[in-house]
Write an enzyme that holds these catalytic residues in place. Sequence first.
Site, mmCIF file in Angstrom:
data_model
loop_
_atom_site.group_PDB
_atom_site.id
_atom_site.type_symbol
_atom_site.label_atom_id
_atom_site.label_comp_id
_atom_site.label_asym_id
_atom_site.label_seq_id
_atom_site.Cartn_x
_atom_site.Cartn_y
_atom_site.Cartn_z
ATOM 1 N N THR A 67 0.694 -1.066 0.303
ATOM 2 C CA THR A 67 0.318 -0.127 -0.069
ATOM 3 C C THR A 67 0.907 1.242 0.521
ATOM 4 O OG1 THR A 67 -2.075 -1.345 1.362
ATOM 5 C CG2 THR A 67 -2.396 1.129 1.454
ATOM 6 N N TRP B 287 2.460 1.589 -2.720
ATOM 7 C CA TRP B 287 1.557 2.020 -4.224
ATOM 8 C C TRP B 287 1.292 3.347 -4.939
ATOM 9 C CZ3 TRP B 287 -3.049 4.493 -4.372
ATOM 10 C CH2 TRP B 287 -4.188 4.653 -5.587
ATOM 11 N N HIS B 288 1.881 4.394 -4.021
ATOM 12 C CA HIS B 288 1.757 5.879 -3.177
ATOM 13 C C HIS B 288 2.943 6.481 -3.767
ATOM 14 C CE1 HIS B 288 -2.017 4.982 -0.848
ATOM 15 N NE2 HIS B 288 -2.216 6.048 -0.935
ATOM 16 N N GLY B 289 3.999 5.014 -3.584
ATOM 17 C CA GLY B 289 5.331 6.457 -4.557
ATOM 18 C C GLY B 289 6.482 5.750 -4.692
ATOM 19 N N TYR C 98 -3.863 14.131 -5.659
ATOM 20 C CA TYR C 98 -3.563 12.642 -5.654
ATOM 21 C C TYR C 98 -3.139 11.821 -7.041
ATOM 22 C CZ TYR C 98 -3.825 9.143 -1.970
ATOM 23 O OH TYR C 98 -3.870 7.856 -1.165
#
Length: 342
Positions: A187, A190-192, A339
């Site tokens: 997780t 996934w964001h960076g 986002y």
Amino acid sequence: MSYTIDVYRGEAPVQKNFISLAAYVTLFPQLIAGPIVRYQTIADQLNDRKETLDHIGKGIRRFIIGLGKKVLLANNVGYLWSEISTSNLSSIPVLTAWLGIIAFGLQIYFDFSGYSDMAIGLGKIFGFDFCENFNYPYISKSISEFWRRWHMSLGTWFKDYVYIPLGGNRSGTFKTLRNLIIVWFLTGLWHGASWNFVLWGIYFGFFIALERFLLKDILLKISPLLNHVYVLLILIIGWVLFYFEDMSQVVIYLKSMFALNNNSFIDNESVYYFLNNIVILVVSTLAATPIFKKFHDYLMKKEKFNTLYENVVVNFNCFIIVFLSTAYLVDASYNPFLYFRF
């Protein structure tokens, strides 16, 4: 990935129409940030959906609500965070540090939930029914509940495609803990592709595991207010970790929040920030709760007022939101969604 996995599992039919498959892959209302629309959710809608005036009307209203969240709330409360985050982080007073990161927490919520509302509204205009992505996460009384309310489509995706296939919580404490760590590591990633995002994911994974194995009964016994304070404190610290990619800045900002940089508690600039932004902070905080929705639902249930309210008041409010948002956008320069970075 969801199309390939769903077809492999037999949970969705093979799409033999290239145009329909391409429509799913390039479904522009939700393509960039969310909600994450899985193939099996709209497999039937790709080939059999109806565009009606009722759907179009509801879609336009939902889009306008999202537009207002983004332009009128997220952008305006974000100005406070922009000013504070670009100042000397080691010398800002405690109050300024807390005001700044609270503003960022509100900004990113209204930015992302606003985008999701706009995507859901656009989908409805074209006859699609997308899943909800937010359910007032800031009213949560545990970190686990928060992540059931925040970016719900992402949580469901990881649950169904990673956590459950790994065994979920059916294989004992050790493997459950392992599965949680893997999911939250992914997780964060996934964001960076940056260490702060990985640590941010593990940070929340730790608290979710802690609640599952140690704090569950304790949280049920203490007052809801204390539960809420606990959640907000964990979230605020988490937003610091989420925003700053440079870990040294994370440490500096956290030290400023807790007066560990020999910084003062308050100064004239803190008072200025507070007084100048108190209205947008209060309005944003109230809008992050279900209070307006409950009032809306109450009026819709009143037989004497619901038709007048829906046809006049709701439409007038939508017109005001569009008018103010347009005026703001004309005056502003560049308004990207936060986002889109993640």
